[in-house]
Design a protein around this motif. Structure first.
Motif, PDB file in Angstrom:
ATOM      1  N   GLN A 347       0.828  -1.199   0.000  1.00 40.47           N
ATOM      2  CA  GLN A 347       0.000   0.000   0.000  1.00 40.47           C
ATOM      3  C   GLN A 347       0.866   1.254   0.000  1.00 40.47           C
ATOM      4  OE1 GLN A 347      -3.578   0.091  -0.164  1.00 40.47           O
ATOM      5  NE2 GLN A 347      -2.986   2.181  -0.737  1.00 40.47           N
ATOM      6  N   GLY A 348       2.007   1.186   0.673  1.00 41.24           N
ATOM      7  CA  GLY A 348       2.918   2.330   0.689  1.00 41.24           C
ATOM      8  C   GLY A 348       3.410   2.680  -0.705  1.00 41.24           C
ATOM      9  N   VAL A 349       3.651   1.672  -1.522  1.00 46.89           N
ATOM     10  CA  VAL A 349       4.103   1.912  -2.895  1.00 46.89           C
ATOM     11  C   VAL A 349       2.958   2.495  -3.726  1.00 46.89           C
ATOM     12  CG1 VAL A 349       5.092   0.868  -4.977  1.00 46.89           C
ATOM     13  CG2 VAL A 349       5.788   0.049  -2.709  1.00 46.89           C
ATOM     14  N   VAL A 350       1.752   1.951  -3.545  1.00 45.25           N
ATOM     15  CA  VAL A 350       0.584   2.481  -4.251  1.00 45.25           C
ATOM     16  C   VAL A 350       0.392   3.961  -3.921  1.00 45.25           C
ATOM     17  CG1 VAL A 350      -1.935   2.362  -4.466  1.00 45.25           C
ATOM     18  CG2 VAL A 350      -0.580   0.252  -4.404  1.00 45.25           C
ATOM     19  N   ASP A 351       0.461   4.288  -2.644  1.00 50.45           N
ATOM     20  CA  ASP A 351       0.281   5.681  -2.209  1.00 50.45           C
ATOM     21  C   ASP A 351       1.340   6.591  -2.820  1.00 50.45           C
ATOM     22  OD1 ASP A 351      -1.776   4.703  -0.687  1.00 50.45           O
ATOM     23  OD2 ASP A 351      -0.704   4.836   1.238  1.00 50.45           O
ATOM     24  N   SER A 352       2.573   6.126  -2.860  1.00 51.14           N
ATOM     25  CA  SER A 352       3.661   6.950  -3.407  1.00 51.14           C
ATOM     26  C   SER A 352       3.497   7.156  -4.904  1.00 51.14           C
ATOM     27  CB  SER A 352       5.013   6.289  -3.123  1.00 51.14           C
ATOM     28  OG  SER A 352       5.256   6.224  -1.741  1.00 51.14           O
ATOM     29  N   LEU A 353       3.030   6.124  -5.605  1.00 50.17           N
ATOM     30  CA  LEU A 353       2.803   6.250  -7.045  1.00 50.17           C
ATOM     31  C   LEU A 353       1.714   7.282  -7.337  1.00 50.17           C
ATOM     32  CD1 LEU A 353       2.955   2.483  -8.071  1.00 50.17           C
ATOM     33  CD2 LEU A 353       4.551   4.263  -8.817  1.00 50.17           C
ATOM     34  N   TYR A 374      -2.500 -16.531  -4.165  1.00 55.47           N
ATOM     35  CA  TYR A 374      -2.190 -17.064  -2.838  1.00 55.47           C
ATOM     36  C   TYR A 374      -2.641 -16.157  -1.697  1.00 55.47           C
ATOM     37  CZ  TYR A 374       0.291 -20.769  -5.150  1.00 55.47           C
ATOM     38  OH  TYR A 374       0.584 -21.851  -5.923  1.00 55.47           O
ATOM     39  N   ARG A 375      -2.828 -14.859  -2.002  1.00 57.15           N
ATOM     40  CA  ARG A 375      -3.360 -13.960  -0.985  1.00 57.15           C
ATOM     41  C   ARG A 375      -3.982 -12.769  -1.675  1.00 57.15           C
ATOM     42  NH1 ARG A 375      -0.262 -10.493   3.803  1.00 57.15           N
ATOM     43  NH2 ARG A 375      -2.074  -9.240   4.336  1.00 57.15           N
ATOM     44  N   ARG A 376      -5.191 -12.449  -1.297  1.00 58.55           N
ATOM     45  CA  ARG A 376      -5.867 -11.283  -1.870  1.00 58.55           C
ATOM     46  C   ARG A 376      -5.511 -10.048  -1.050  1.00 58.55           C
ATOM     47  NH1 ARG A 376      -6.583 -14.724  -5.215  1.00 58.55           N
ATOM     48  NH2 ARG A 376      -8.539 -15.408  -6.148  1.00 58.55           N
ATOM     49  N   TYR A 377      -4.777  -9.134  -1.659  1.00 52.87           N
ATOM     50  CA  TYR A 377      -4.401  -7.897  -0.979  1.00 52.87           C
ATOM     51  C   TYR A 377      -5.467  -6.821  -1.254  1.00 52.87           C
ATOM     52  CZ  TYR A 377       0.250  -9.953  -0.448  1.00 52.87           C
ATOM     53  OH  TYR A 377       1.305 -10.767  -0.119  1.00 52.87           O
ATOM     54  N   LYS A 378      -5.983  -6.239  -0.189  1.00 51.79           N
ATOM     55  CA  LYS A 378      -7.028  -5.227  -0.336  1.00 51.79           C
ATOM     56  C   LYS A 378      -6.386  -3.830  -0.478  1.00 51.79           C
ATOM     57  CE  LYS A 378     -10.208  -8.003   2.432  1.00 51.79           C
ATOM     58  NZ  LYS A 378     -11.024  -8.073   3.678  1.00 51.79           N
ATOM     59  N   LEU A 379      -5.704  -3.656  -1.599  1.00 51.62           N
ATOM     60  CA  LEU A 379      -5.039  -2.374  -1.843  1.00 51.62           C
ATOM     61  C   LEU A 379      -6.045  -1.375  -2.392  1.00 51.62           C
ATOM     62  CD1 LEU A 379      -1.792  -3.767  -3.547  1.00 51.62           C
ATOM     63  CD2 LEU A 379      -2.178  -3.238  -1.137  1.00 51.62           C
ATOM     64  N   LYS A 380      -5.852  -0.119  -2.036  1.00 49.08           N
ATOM     65  CA  LYS A 380      -6.785   0.933  -2.464  1.00 49.08           C
ATOM     66  C   LYS A 380      -6.034   2.134  -3.022  1.00 49.08           C
ATOM     67  CE  LYS A 380     -10.120  -0.251   1.171  1.00 49.08           C
ATOM     68  NZ  LYS A 380     -10.843   0.247   2.375  1.00 49.08           N
ATOM     69  N   LEU A 381      -6.646   2.753  -4.007  1.00 51.41           N
ATOM     70  CA  LEU A 381      -6.096   4.004  -4.524  1.00 51.41           C
ATOM     71  C   LEU A 381      -6.494   5.124  -3.569  1.00 51.41           C
ATOM     72  CD1 LEU A 381      -6.864   3.785  -8.346  1.00 51.41           C
ATOM     73  CD2 LEU A 381      -4.652   3.575  -7.256  1.00 51.41           C
ATOM     74  N   PRO A 382      -5.526   5.857  -3.048  1.00 56.26           N
ATOM     75  CA  PRO A 382      -5.875   6.973  -2.145  1.00 56.26           C
ATOM     76  C   PRO A 382      -6.527   8.105  -2.916  1.00 56.26           C
ATOM     77  CG  PRO A 382      -3.525   7.003  -2.631  1.00 56.26           C
ATOM     78  CD  PRO A 382      -4.062   5.755  -3.252  1.00 56.26           C
ATOM     79  N   ALA A 383      -7.273   8.917  -2.199  1.00 59.65           N
ATOM     80  CA  ALA A 383      -7.912  10.065  -2.858  1.00 59.65           C
ATOM     81  C   ALA A 383      -6.840  11.001  -3.380  1.00 59.65           C
ATOM     82  CB  ALA A 383      -8.798  10.801  -1.850  1.00 59.65           C
ATOM     83  N   GLN A 384      -7.032  11.468  -4.623  1.00 62.58           N
ATOM     84  CA  GLN A 384      -6.062  12.369  -5.239  1.00 62.58           C
ATOM     85  C   GLN A 384      -6.364  13.803  -4.885  1.00 62.58           C
ATOM     86  OE1 GLN A 384      -5.435  11.407  -9.485  1.00 62.58           O
ATOM     87  NE2 GLN A 384      -6.636   9.543  -9.085  1.00 62.58           N
ATOM     88  N   GLU A 385      -5.294  14.557  -4.660  1.00 59.22           N
ATOM     89  CA  GLU A 385      -5.462  15.957  -4.289  1.00 59.22           C
ATOM     90  C   GLU A 385      -5.838  16.776  -5.514  1.00 59.22           C
ATOM     91  OE1 GLU A 385      -1.840  17.194  -2.484  1.00 59.22           O
ATOM     92  OE2 GLU A 385      -2.048  15.833  -0.786  1.00 59.22           O
TER      93      GLU A 385
END
Length: 385
Positions: A347-353, A374-385
Protein backbone atom coordinates in the motif's frame (compact mmCIF):
# COMPACT_ATOMS: atom_id res chain seq x y z
CA UNK A 1 12.82 -25.94 9.90
CA UNK A 2 12.42 -24.85 13.53
CA UNK A 3 15.18 -25.07 16.14
CA UNK A 4 13.50 -27.90 18.05
CA UNK A 5 12.67 -29.76 14.85
CA UNK A 6 16.34 -29.75 13.83
CA UNK A 7 17.38 -30.69 17.33
CA UNK A 8 15.04 -33.61 17.75
CA UNK A 9 15.09 -34.98 14.22
CA UNK A 10 18.43 -36.68 14.66
CA UNK A 11 17.35 -37.91 18.10
CA UNK A 12 14.35 -39.95 17.05
CA UNK A 13 14.06 -40.10 13.26
CA UNK A 14 15.62 -43.53 13.16
CA UNK A 15 13.48 -44.75 16.02
CA UNK A 16 10.22 -43.78 14.30
CA UNK A 17 10.94 -46.20 11.46
CA UNK A 18 10.73 -49.25 13.69
CA UNK A 19 9.01 -52.13 11.92
CA UNK A 20 8.69 -51.46 8.19
CA UNK A 21 6.32 -54.19 7.14
CA UNK A 22 4.90 -54.90 3.71
CA UNK A 23 2.25 -52.38 2.70
CA UNK A 24 -1.37 -53.37 3.04
CA UNK A 25 -3.46 -53.66 -0.07
CA UNK A 26 -4.18 -50.47 -1.95
CA UNK A 27 -2.12 -47.52 -3.09
CA UNK A 28 1.55 -47.19 -2.31
CA UNK A 29 2.33 -44.93 0.71
CA UNK A 30 4.34 -42.62 -1.55
CA UNK A 31 1.38 -41.86 -3.80
CA UNK A 32 -0.91 -41.46 -0.79
CA UNK A 33 1.52 -38.96 0.72
CA UNK A 34 1.63 -36.98 -2.51
CA UNK A 35 -2.17 -36.81 -2.50
CA UNK A 36 -2.20 -35.59 1.11
CA UNK A 37 0.38 -32.88 0.41
CA UNK A 38 -1.91 -31.56 -2.35
CA UNK A 39 -5.17 -31.76 -0.40
CA UNK A 40 -6.39 -28.28 0.61
CA UNK A 41 -9.81 -29.25 1.98
CA UNK A 42 -8.88 -29.73 5.63
CA UNK A 43 -11.82 -31.93 6.52
CA UNK A 44 -11.03 -34.29 3.65
CA UNK A 45 -7.36 -34.13 4.64
CA UNK A 46 -8.17 -35.42 8.12
CA UNK A 47 -10.25 -38.31 6.80
CA UNK A 48 -7.70 -39.27 4.16
CA UNK A 49 -4.88 -39.11 6.68
CA UNK A 50 -6.66 -41.36 9.17
CA UNK A 51 -7.41 -43.88 6.44
CA UNK A 52 -3.81 -43.83 5.24
CA UNK A 53 -2.58 -44.58 8.77
CA UNK A 54 -3.93 -48.12 8.50
CA UNK A 55 -0.96 -48.76 6.26
CA UNK A 56 2.00 -49.73 8.46
CA UNK A 57 4.57 -48.34 6.04
CA UNK A 58 2.75 -45.01 5.90
CA UNK A 59 3.08 -44.69 9.68
CA UNK A 60 6.88 -44.62 9.33
CA UNK A 61 6.76 -41.46 7.19
CA UNK A 62 7.43 -38.63 9.62
CA UNK A 63 7.48 -35.96 6.90
CA UNK A 64 3.82 -36.27 5.96
CA UNK A 65 2.86 -36.35 9.65
CA UNK A 66 4.68 -33.06 10.23
CA UNK A 67 3.28 -31.45 7.09
CA UNK A 68 -0.31 -32.46 7.89
CA UNK A 69 -0.14 -31.27 11.50
CA UNK A 70 1.50 -28.02 10.42
CA UNK A 71 -1.25 -27.36 7.87
CA UNK A 72 -4.01 -27.98 10.42
CA UNK A 73 -2.31 -26.00 13.18
CA UNK A 74 -1.68 -23.05 10.83
CA UNK A 75 -5.42 -22.98 10.18
CA UNK A 76 -6.00 -23.18 13.97
CA UNK A 77 -7.86 -26.47 13.58
CA UNK A 78 -6.46 -27.85 16.81
CA UNK A 79 -9.37 -30.23 17.33
CA UNK A 80 -8.43 -31.92 14.07
CA UNK A 81 -4.78 -32.03 15.11
CA UNK A 82 -5.96 -33.85 18.23
CA UNK A 83 -8.20 -36.11 16.18
CA UNK A 84 -5.46 -37.42 13.90
CA UNK A 85 -2.87 -37.78 16.68
CA UNK A 86 -5.20 -39.51 19.14
CA UNK A 87 -6.12 -41.81 16.25
CA UNK A 88 -2.55 -43.13 16.36
CA UNK A 89 -3.03 -44.70 19.79
CA UNK A 90 -4.97 -47.63 18.35
CA UNK A 91 -1.90 -48.97 16.56
CA UNK A 92 0.72 -51.26 18.07
CA UNK A 93 3.34 -48.66 17.18
CA UNK A 94 2.25 -46.70 20.25
CA UNK A 95 4.35 -49.09 22.35
CA UNK A 96 7.42 -47.93 20.43
CA UNK A 97 9.16 -45.00 22.10
CA UNK A 98 10.19 -43.49 18.76
CA UNK A 99 6.60 -43.43 17.52
CA UNK A 100 5.35 -41.93 20.79
CA UNK A 101 8.15 -39.35 20.83
CA UNK A 102 6.97 -38.23 17.40
CA UNK A 103 3.43 -37.67 18.73
CA UNK A 104 4.81 -35.66 21.65
CA UNK A 105 6.85 -33.53 19.26
CA UNK A 106 3.88 -33.00 16.91
CA UNK A 107 1.63 -31.86 19.74
CA UNK A 108 4.35 -29.49 20.89
CA UNK A 109 4.87 -28.08 17.40
CA UNK A 110 1.18 -27.12 17.49
CA UNK A 111 1.50 -25.44 20.87
CA UNK A 112 -0.56 -28.21 22.49
CA UNK A 113 1.76 -28.86 25.43
CA UNK A 114 -0.95 -30.37 27.65
CA UNK A 115 -1.64 -33.04 25.04
CA UNK A 116 2.09 -33.67 24.69
CA UNK A 117 2.41 -34.12 28.45
CA UNK A 118 -0.58 -36.50 28.46
CA UNK A 119 0.99 -38.71 25.78
CA UNK A 120 4.21 -38.79 27.79
CA UNK A 121 2.41 -39.63 31.04
CA UNK A 122 0.51 -42.47 29.36
CA UNK A 123 3.66 -44.25 28.20
CA UNK A 124 4.10 -46.55 31.24
CA UNK A 125 0.56 -47.93 30.97
CA UNK A 126 1.33 -48.86 27.34
CA UNK A 127 4.54 -50.64 28.35
CA UNK A 128 6.48 -48.00 26.44
CA UNK A 129 9.91 -47.14 27.82
CA UNK A 130 10.65 -43.57 28.83
CA UNK A 131 14.26 -42.85 28.02
CA UNK A 132 16.15 -39.69 27.15
CA UNK A 133 14.50 -39.88 23.71
CA UNK A 134 10.96 -39.18 24.95
CA UNK A 135 12.33 -36.87 27.66
CA UNK A 136 13.90 -34.71 24.96
CA UNK A 137 10.70 -34.76 22.90
CA UNK A 138 8.78 -33.49 25.93
CA UNK A 139 11.28 -30.69 26.57
CA UNK A 140 11.03 -29.70 22.92
CA UNK A 141 7.23 -29.69 23.10
CA UNK A 142 7.33 -27.14 25.91
CA UNK A 143 9.84 -24.94 24.06
CA UNK A 144 7.71 -25.00 20.91
CA UNK A 145 4.65 -24.18 22.99
CA UNK A 146 6.41 -21.12 24.49
CA UNK A 147 6.25 -22.64 27.96
CA UNK A 148 9.96 -22.35 28.54
CA UNK A 149 9.76 -22.01 32.32
CA UNK A 150 8.49 -25.60 32.42
CA UNK A 151 11.59 -26.85 30.64
CA UNK A 152 13.82 -25.89 33.57
CA UNK A 153 11.43 -27.55 36.04
CA UNK A 154 11.24 -30.77 34.04
CA UNK A 155 15.01 -30.79 33.54
CA UNK A 156 15.51 -30.69 37.32
CA UNK A 157 12.87 -33.24 38.27
CA UNK A 158 12.37 -35.83 35.53
CA UNK A 159 15.85 -37.33 34.94
CA UNK A 160 16.10 -38.72 38.45
CA UNK A 161 12.50 -39.94 38.36
CA UNK A 162 13.01 -41.68 35.02
CA UNK A 163 16.55 -42.83 35.72
CA UNK A 164 17.94 -41.10 32.62
CA UNK A 165 20.93 -38.87 32.01
CA UNK A 166 20.32 -35.67 30.01
CA UNK A 167 22.35 -35.68 26.80
CA UNK A 168 23.51 -33.02 24.35
CA UNK A 169 20.00 -32.63 22.89
CA UNK A 170 18.58 -32.16 26.39
CA UNK A 171 21.06 -29.44 27.24
CA UNK A 172 20.65 -27.69 23.90
CA UNK A 173 16.90 -27.56 24.47
CA UNK A 174 17.43 -26.08 27.94
CA UNK A 175 19.85 -23.50 26.52
CA UNK A 176 17.16 -22.54 23.99
CA UNK A 177 14.54 -22.27 26.75
CA UNK A 178 16.73 -19.96 28.86
CA UNK A 179 17.52 -17.80 25.82
CA UNK A 180 13.83 -17.50 24.93
CA UNK A 181 13.20 -16.36 28.53
CA UNK A 182 16.08 -13.87 28.15
CA UNK A 183 17.90 -15.62 31.01
CA UNK A 184 21.15 -15.31 29.11
CA UNK A 185 23.47 -15.78 32.09
CA UNK A 186 21.71 -19.03 33.02
CA UNK A 187 22.01 -20.24 29.43
CA UNK A 188 25.73 -19.44 29.30
CA UNK A 189 26.40 -21.12 32.64
CA UNK A 190 25.14 -24.37 31.16
CA UNK A 191 28.31 -24.54 29.06
CA UNK A 192 30.32 -25.19 32.22
CA UNK A 193 27.80 -27.72 33.51
CA UNK A 194 27.86 -29.60 30.21
CA UNK A 195 31.65 -29.78 30.19
CA UNK A 196 31.73 -31.05 33.77
CA UNK A 197 29.45 -33.89 32.71
CA UNK A 198 31.65 -34.70 29.73
CA UNK A 199 29.15 -33.32 27.19
CA UNK A 200 30.82 -31.21 24.52
CA UNK A 201 28.76 -28.22 23.35
CA UNK A 202 28.28 -28.30 19.58
CA UNK A 203 27.42 -25.80 16.84
CA UNK A 204 23.74 -25.82 17.87
CA UNK A 205 24.66 -24.92 21.46
CA UNK A 206 26.87 -22.02 20.45
CA UNK A 207 24.62 -20.77 17.65
CA UNK A 208 21.68 -20.58 20.05
CA UNK A 209 23.72 -18.38 22.36
CA UNK A 210 25.14 -16.31 19.50
CA UNK A 211 21.65 -15.48 18.23
CA UNK A 212 20.47 -14.63 21.73
CA UNK A 213 23.29 -12.17 22.32
CA UNK A 214 23.91 -10.67 18.88
CA UNK A 215 20.25 -10.22 17.94
CA UNK A 216 19.52 -8.49 21.25
CA UNK A 217 22.26 -5.90 20.95
CA UNK A 218 24.63 -7.67 23.36
CA UNK A 219 27.52 -7.64 20.93
CA UNK A 220 30.37 -7.89 23.43
CA UNK A 221 28.77 -10.93 25.10
CA UNK A 222 28.27 -12.47 21.68
CA UNK A 223 31.96 -11.99 20.93
CA UNK A 224 32.87 -13.88 24.12
CA UNK A 225 30.71 -16.81 23.01
CA UNK A 226 32.32 -16.67 19.55
CA UNK A 227 35.79 -16.82 21.11
CA UNK A 228 34.77 -19.70 23.35
CA UNK A 229 33.33 -21.59 20.39
CA UNK A 230 36.63 -21.30 18.53
CA UNK A 231 38.58 -22.37 21.62
CA UNK A 232 36.51 -25.57 21.71
CA UNK A 233 37.34 -26.25 18.04
CA UNK A 234 33.71 -25.83 17.00
CA UNK A 235 33.84 -24.42 13.47
CA UNK A 236 31.43 -21.52 12.77
CA UNK A 237 28.86 -22.36 10.11
CA UNK A 238 26.48 -20.18 8.09
CA UNK A 239 24.15 -19.77 11.07
CA UNK A 240 27.04 -18.63 13.26
CA UNK A 241 28.09 -16.02 10.72
CA UNK A 242 24.53 -14.85 10.17
CA UNK A 243 24.10 -14.31 13.91
CA UNK A 244 27.25 -12.20 14.01
CA UNK A 245 26.25 -10.27 10.87
CA UNK A 246 22.96 -9.35 12.50
CA UNK A 247 24.83 -8.22 15.59
CA UNK A 248 27.02 -5.99 13.43
CA UNK A 249 23.92 -4.57 11.74
CA UNK A 250 22.34 -3.82 15.12
CA UNK A 251 25.52 -2.01 16.16
CA UNK A 252 25.73 -0.22 12.77
CA UNK A 253 29.16 -1.65 12.05
CA UNK A 254 28.91 -1.74 8.26
CA UNK A 255 32.62 -2.09 7.43
CA UNK A 256 33.01 -4.98 9.86
CA UNK A 257 29.96 -6.68 8.32
CA UNK A 258 31.45 -6.48 4.83
CA UNK A 259 34.75 -7.83 6.15
CA UNK A 260 32.88 -10.73 7.73
CA UNK A 261 31.20 -11.51 4.39
CA UNK A 262 34.65 -11.62 2.80
CA UNK A 263 35.85 -13.94 5.56
CA UNK A 264 32.91 -16.25 4.93
CA UNK A 265 33.65 -16.45 1.23
CA UNK A 266 37.34 -17.09 1.91
CA UNK A 267 36.21 -20.13 3.91
CA UNK A 268 33.85 -21.25 1.10
CA UNK A 269 30.78 -20.35 3.15
CA UNK A 270 28.50 -18.60 0.69
CA UNK A 271 26.23 -15.84 2.08
CA UNK A 272 22.54 -16.73 2.05
CA UNK A 273 19.36 -14.66 2.22
CA UNK A 274 19.81 -13.86 5.91
CA UNK A 275 23.41 -12.78 5.33
CA UNK A 276 22.36 -10.33 2.63
CA UNK A 277 19.45 -9.05 4.72
CA UNK A 278 21.88 -8.06 7.47
CA UNK A 279 24.06 -6.24 4.95
CA UNK A 280 20.97 -4.42 3.64
CA UNK A 281 20.17 -3.32 7.19
CA UNK A 282 23.68 -1.91 7.48
CA UNK A 283 23.25 0.23 4.38
CA UNK A 284 19.77 1.32 5.45
CA UNK A 285 21.34 2.47 8.72
CA UNK A 286 23.96 4.36 6.71
CA UNK A 287 21.36 5.79 4.32
CA UNK A 288 23.47 4.46 1.44
CA UNK A 289 21.06 3.65 -1.39
CA UNK A 290 23.75 3.12 -4.02
CA UNK A 291 25.61 0.47 -2.04
CA UNK A 292 22.36 -1.25 -1.10
CA UNK A 293 21.41 -1.58 -4.77
CA UNK A 294 24.87 -2.90 -5.62
CA UNK A 295 24.51 -5.61 -2.99
CA UNK A 296 21.04 -6.45 -4.24
CA UNK A 297 22.54 -7.00 -7.70
CA UNK A 298 25.22 -9.17 -6.09
CA UNK A 299 22.50 -11.16 -4.36
CA UNK A 300 20.65 -11.77 -7.63
CA UNK A 301 23.83 -12.77 -9.48
CA UNK A 302 24.68 -15.20 -6.67
CA UNK A 303 21.35 -16.93 -7.18
CA UNK A 304 20.32 -16.24 -3.59
CA UNK A 305 16.54 -16.13 -3.19
CA UNK A 306 14.98 -13.16 -1.40
CA UNK A 307 12.45 -13.66 1.37
CA UNK A 308 9.71 -11.68 3.07
CA UNK A 309 12.25 -10.00 5.32
CA UNK A 310 14.22 -8.73 2.32
CA UNK A 311 11.22 -6.80 1.01
CA UNK A 312 10.43 -5.50 4.48
CA UNK A 313 13.91 -3.98 4.66
CA UNK A 314 14.20 -2.67 1.11
CA UNK A 315 10.82 -1.27 0.10
CA UNK A 316 10.33 1.29 2.93
CA UNK A 317 13.91 2.50 2.43
CA UNK A 318 13.41 2.89 -1.32
CA UNK A 319 10.26 4.94 -0.71
CA UNK A 320 12.11 7.07 1.81
CA UNK A 321 14.81 7.72 -0.78
CA UNK A 322 12.29 8.35 -3.54
CA UNK A 323 13.40 5.43 -5.73
CA UNK A 324 9.95 4.45 -6.95
CA UNK A 325 11.28 2.58 -9.98
CA UNK A 326 13.13 0.03 -7.87
CA UNK A 327 10.30 -0.21 -5.36
CA UNK A 328 7.87 -0.92 -8.19
CA UNK A 329 10.19 -3.57 -9.60
CA UNK A 330 10.29 -5.32 -6.25
CA UNK A 331 6.50 -5.20 -5.93
CA UNK A 332 6.08 -6.86 -9.30
CA UNK A 333 8.58 -9.50 -8.20
CA UNK A 334 6.49 -10.10 -5.08
CA UNK A 335 3.47 -10.85 -7.25
CA UNK A 336 5.23 -12.79 -10.01
CA UNK A 337 7.03 -15.10 -7.57
CA UNK A 338 4.09 -15.32 -5.15
CA UNK A 339 5.81 -14.00 -2.05
CA UNK A 340 3.60 -13.17 0.92
CA UNK A 341 4.29 -9.77 2.48
CA UNK A 342 2.52 -7.31 4.74
CA UNK A 343 -0.24 -5.46 2.93
CA UNK A 344 1.01 -2.13 4.32
CA UNK A 345 4.26 -2.61 2.41
CA UNK A 346 2.47 -2.72 -0.94
CA UNK A 347 0.00 0.00 0.00
CA UNK A 348 2.92 2.33 0.69
CA UNK A 349 4.10 1.91 -2.90
CA UNK A 350 0.58 2.48 -4.25
CA UNK A 351 0.28 5.68 -2.21
CA UNK A 352 3.66 6.95 -3.41
CA UNK A 353 2.80 6.25 -7.04
CA UNK A 354 -0.47 8.19 -6.77
CA UNK A 355 1.35 11.06 -5.05
CA UNK A 356 3.66 11.21 -8.08
CA UNK A 357 0.62 11.07 -10.42
CA UNK A 358 1.62 7.65 -11.75
CA UNK A 359 -1.98 6.49 -11.61
CA UNK A 360 -1.83 3.69 -14.17
CA UNK A 361 1.04 1.97 -12.37
CA UNK A 362 -0.77 2.34 -9.05
CA UNK A 363 -3.91 0.83 -10.57
CA UNK A 364 -1.84 -2.07 -11.92
CA UNK A 365 -0.54 -2.86 -8.42
CA UNK A 366 -4.05 -2.69 -6.95
CA UNK A 367 -5.26 -5.08 -9.66
CA UNK A 368 -2.36 -7.47 -9.10
CA UNK A 369 -3.16 -7.48 -5.40
CA UNK A 370 -6.81 -8.34 -5.99
CA UNK A 371 -6.05 -11.18 -8.41
CA UNK A 372 -3.13 -12.69 -6.52
CA UNK A 373 -3.80 -16.43 -6.23
CA UNK A 374 -2.19 -17.06 -2.84
CA UNK A 375 -3.36 -13.96 -0.98
CA UNK A 376 -5.87 -11.28 -1.87
CA UNK A 377 -4.40 -7.90 -0.98
CA UNK A 378 -7.03 -5.23 -0.34
CA UNK A 379 -5.04 -2.37 -1.84
CA UNK A 380 -6.78 0.93 -2.46
CA UNK A 381 -6.10 4.00 -4.52
CA UNK A 382 -5.88 6.97 -2.14
CA UNK A 383 -7.91 10.06 -2.86
CA UNK A 384 -6.06 12.37 -5.24
CA UNK A 385 -5.46 15.96 -4.29
Amino acid sequence: MSFVSRLLRRSFSAATATATATATAGRRPGSVSADLYRENDLKRLVQKFKTACDNERFRTKSGIYKATVRKLASAKRFKWVEEILEHQKQYNDISSEGFTARLIYLYGSSGMFENAQKVFDEMPERNCKQTVLSFNALLGAYVNSKKCEMVDELFKSLPEKLGVEPDLVSYNTLVKAFCDMKSYDSATMLLDEMEKKGINPDAITFNTLLYAYYWNGKFEEGEKIWTRMLSKNVVPDIRSYNAKLEGLAVKKKTNEAIELIEEMRSKTIEPDTFSFNSVFKCYVNDGNLEKLKQWYDDMEKSGVVVNRGTFGILVPFLLEKGDLEFALKLCKEIFSKRYLVNEELLQGVVDSLVKESRIEEAEELVSLGKTNKYRRYKLKLPAQE
